[in-house]
Design an enzyme around this catalytic site. Structure first.
Site, PDB file in Angstrom:
ATOM      1  N   SER A  98       0.855  -1.203   0.000  1.00  0.00           N
ATOM      2  CA  SER A  98       0.000   0.000   0.000  1.00  0.00           C
ATOM      3  C   SER A  98       0.885   1.246   0.000  1.00  0.00           C
ATOM      4  O   SER A  98       2.039   1.198   0.452  1.00  0.00           O
ATOM      5  CB  SER A  98      -0.862   0.013   1.277  1.00  0.00           C
ATOM      6  OG  SER A  98      -1.427   1.301   1.475  1.00  0.00           O
ATOM      7  N   TYR A 132      -1.517  -0.020  10.295  1.00  0.00           N
ATOM      8  CA  TYR A 132      -1.624  -0.505   8.905  1.00  0.00           C
ATOM      9  C   TYR A 132      -0.338  -0.180   8.147  1.00  0.00           C
ATOM     10  O   TYR A 132       0.184  -1.023   7.398  1.00  0.00           O
ATOM     11  CB  TYR A 132      -2.839   0.156   8.241  1.00  0.00           C
ATOM     12  CG  TYR A 132      -3.110  -0.262   6.813  1.00  0.00           C
ATOM     13  CD1 TYR A 132      -3.588  -1.535   6.519  1.00  0.00           C
ATOM     14  CD2 TYR A 132      -2.904   0.625   5.754  1.00  0.00           C
ATOM     15  CE1 TYR A 132      -3.855  -1.906   5.199  1.00  0.00           C
ATOM     16  CE2 TYR A 132      -3.175   0.256   4.441  1.00  0.00           C
ATOM     17  CZ  TYR A 132      -3.650  -1.002   4.173  1.00  0.00           C
ATOM     18  OH  TYR A 132      -3.913  -1.373   2.858  1.00  0.00           O
TER      19      TYR A 132
HETATM   20  N1  LIG Z   1      -8.649  -0.674  -1.982  1.00  0.00           N
HETATM   21  C1  LIG Z   1      -7.646   0.130  -1.726  1.00  0.00           C
HETATM   22  O1  LIG Z   1      -7.759   1.367  -1.799  1.00  0.00           O
HETATM   23  C2  LIG Z   1      -6.309  -0.445  -1.345  1.00  0.00           C
HETATM   24  C3  LIG Z   1      -5.204   0.401  -1.343  1.00  0.00           C
HETATM   25  C4  LIG Z   1      -3.965  -0.116  -1.002  1.00  0.00           C
HETATM   26  C5  LIG Z   1      -3.833  -1.451  -0.689  1.00  0.00           C
HETATM   27  N2  LIG Z   1      -4.936  -2.258  -0.682  1.00  0.00           N
HETATM   28  C6  LIG Z   1      -4.723  -3.660  -0.359  1.00  0.00           C
HETATM   29  O2  LIG Z   1      -5.271  -4.404  -1.429  1.00  0.00           O
HETATM   30  C7  LIG Z   1      -5.701  -5.676  -0.949  1.00  0.00           C
HETATM   31  C8  LIG Z   1      -7.151  -5.891  -1.371  1.00  0.00           C
HETATM   32  O3  LIG Z   1      -7.967  -4.944  -0.724  1.00  0.00           O
HETATM   33  P1  LIG Z   1      -9.287  -4.328  -1.363  1.00  0.00           P
HETATM   34  O4  LIG Z   1      -9.646  -3.174  -0.488  1.00  0.00           O
HETATM   35  O5  LIG Z   1      -9.118  -4.062  -2.804  1.00  0.00           O
HETATM   36  O6  LIG Z   1     -10.322  -5.448  -1.133  1.00  0.00           O
HETATM   37  P2  LIG Z   1     -10.696  -6.716  -2.010  1.00  0.00           P
HETATM   38  O7  LIG Z   1     -11.903  -6.341  -2.777  1.00  0.00           O
HETATM   39  O8  LIG Z   1      -9.587  -7.282  -2.766  1.00  0.00           O
HETATM   40  O9  LIG Z   1     -11.146  -7.645  -0.828  1.00  0.00           O
HETATM   41  C9  LIG Z   1     -10.273  -8.346   0.032  1.00  0.00           C
HETATM   42  C10 LIG Z   1     -10.790  -9.759   0.128  1.00  0.00           C
HETATM   43  O10 LIG Z   1      -9.932 -10.467   1.027  1.00  0.00           O
HETATM   44  C11 LIG Z   1     -10.747 -11.372   1.736  1.00  0.00           C
HETATM   45  N3  LIG Z   1     -10.052 -11.714   2.989  1.00  0.00           N
HETATM   46  C12 LIG Z   1      -9.909 -10.941   4.090  1.00  0.00           C
HETATM   47  N4  LIG Z   1      -9.215 -11.627   5.026  1.00  0.00           N
HETATM   48  C13 LIG Z   1      -8.926 -12.836   4.495  1.00  0.00           C
HETATM   49  C14 LIG Z   1      -8.238 -13.975   4.987  1.00  0.00           C
HETATM   50  N5  LIG Z   1      -7.729 -13.994   6.222  1.00  0.00           N
HETATM   51  N6  LIG Z   1      -8.099 -15.056   4.171  1.00  0.00           N
HETATM   52  C15 LIG Z   1      -8.634 -15.048   2.919  1.00  0.00           C
HETATM   53  N7  LIG Z   1      -9.301 -13.993   2.411  1.00  0.00           N
HETATM   54  C16 LIG Z   1      -9.440 -12.896   3.185  1.00  0.00           C
HETATM   55  C17 LIG Z   1     -12.057 -10.633   1.984  1.00  0.00           C
HETATM   56  O11 LIG Z   1     -13.110 -11.518   2.267  1.00  0.00           O
HETATM   57  C18 LIG Z   1     -12.222  -9.881   0.668  1.00  0.00           C
HETATM   58  O12 LIG Z   1     -13.000 -10.625  -0.246  1.00  0.00           O
HETATM   59  C19 LIG Z   1      -5.496  -5.644   0.567  1.00  0.00           C
HETATM   60  O13 LIG Z   1      -4.267  -6.279   0.872  1.00  0.00           O
HETATM   61  C20 LIG Z   1      -5.439  -4.170   0.876  1.00  0.00           C
HETATM   62  O14 LIG Z   1      -4.708  -3.897   2.050  1.00  0.00           O
HETATM   63  C21 LIG Z   1      -6.167  -1.780  -1.007  1.00  0.00           C
END
Ligand SMILES: NC(=O)c1ccc[n+]([C@@H]2O[C@H](COP(=O)([O-])OP(=O)(O)OC[C@H]3O[C@@H](n4cnc5c(N)ncnc54)[C@H](O)[C@@H]3O)[C@@H](O)[C@H]2O)c1
Length: 263
Positions: free
Chosen positions: A141, A154
């Site tokens: 991130s 985080y």
């Molecule tokens: N969305 C953002 O703005 C953003 C920005 C930077 C980083 N990220 C990172 O991107 C990744 C995806 O996040 P997102 O917000 O796009 O959501 P996403 O839509 O990819 O959802 C995350 C998924 O992970 C699943 N999950 C959570 N804990 C789990 C576990 N212990 N085992 C298996 N599955 C699990 C959830 O059920 C969900 O379906 C994360 O690592 C997040 O920290 C997201």
């Protein structure tokens, strides 16, 4: 030269998510790879898998050793060797460090850090057993580079992801296994809006201002934008890149002051 993942099995953890998860799976599919969707619940993983040709679904928690072993057994039996692992499953926490309790701290670091280690360990073992080469992409991130109030824990977890990415690249290079990461900025997902909603009175206003004031580019990165970079890192086009974390953030981390303040 086109990105081609034909014949490659790509496991995307948290692949049923509506944010990066689905964007990454979609681009893997477009590149010819077989999508293997992991998520916490089988029904949700299976529903997501239905969107892709010949995809396979597995359910389990990425930071639970029993679940991880079972999932790798199930995948081996149904799909064979996994060639690419995208450690996407991750949770956030929008809370001041001094207000966070131990259970919240543990869950954050279990999913975001321990989960990557556990999944990577099982992934590498099956590759070495099969005498095949492979590729890992971790989802970090922008908070690993610059952060904000209520995000210290985080930021710490995602900084650990960058460290793991570097160290795994060093350790696994001898087997021709690469390990890279992307560091996304703001990407719409249910969990992002949910976390913001707990921290900020008007998340929608915050999101709009973030777009115009806190990025070099005045549009949001989509999950597909992130998926494109992930798939590049999984492919032979990036064969000389390992240990890197690429910021996919529309320039957020390069802005020292917001656009309104300096323009
Ligand atoms: N969305 C953002 O703005 C953003 C920005 C930077 C980083 N990220 C990172 O991107 C990744 C995806 O996040 P997102 O917000 O796009 O959501 P996403 O839509 O990819 O959802 C995350 C998924 O992970 C699943 N999950 C959570 N804990 C789990 C576990 N212990 N085992 C298996 N599955 C699990 C959830 O059920 C969900 O379906 C994360 O690592 C997040 O920290 C997201």
């Amino acid at each position: 030269m086109q990105i081609d993942l034909t014949g490659k099995n790509i496991l995307v953890t948290g692949g049923a998510g509506d944010g990066l998860g689905q964007g990454i799976c979609e681009v893997v599919e477009k590149s010819g790879g077989r999508v293997i969707v992991n998520d916490l619940k089988l029904q949700i993983a299976q529903d997501a898998a239905k969107k892709y040709n010949n995809a396979f679904a597995v359910a389990g928690d990425v930071c639970n050793q029993k679940d991880v072993s079972r999932m790798f057994d199930e995948i081996k039996e149904s799909c064979g060797t996994i060639h690419g692992l995208v450690n996407n499953a991750g949770i956030g926490l929008g809370k001041y460090a001094q207000d966070t309790n131990e259970a919240e701290f543990n869950r954050l670091y279990d999913v975001d850090v321990k989960g990557i280690w556990m999944m990577t360990q099982a992934f590498v073992k099956q590759l070495l057993e099969a005498r095949e080469v492979g590729n890992i992409v971790n989802i970090s991130s922008v908070h690993a580079f610059a952060t904000m109030h209520r995000m210290a824990l985080y930021a710490g977890a995602k900084s650990a992801v960058n460290g793991l990415t570097r160290g795994l690249a060093v350790e696994l290079g001898q087997y021709n296994i690469r390990c890279n990461a992307i560091a996304p900025g703001m990407v719409y997902s249910d969990q992002t809006v949910d976390i913001l909603g707990k921290m900020i009175d008007d998340p929608q206003k915050w999101i709009e201002e973030h777009k115009s004031d806190h990025q070099c580019l005045n549009f949001f990165s989509s999950a597909l934008d992130c998926g494109n970079v992930v798939v590049f890192l999984l492919s032979e086009l990036s064969r000389s890149i390992t240990g890197q974390t690429i910021q996919v953030d529309n320039g957020t981390t390069n802005l020292l002051y917001n656009n309104k303040y300096t323009s």
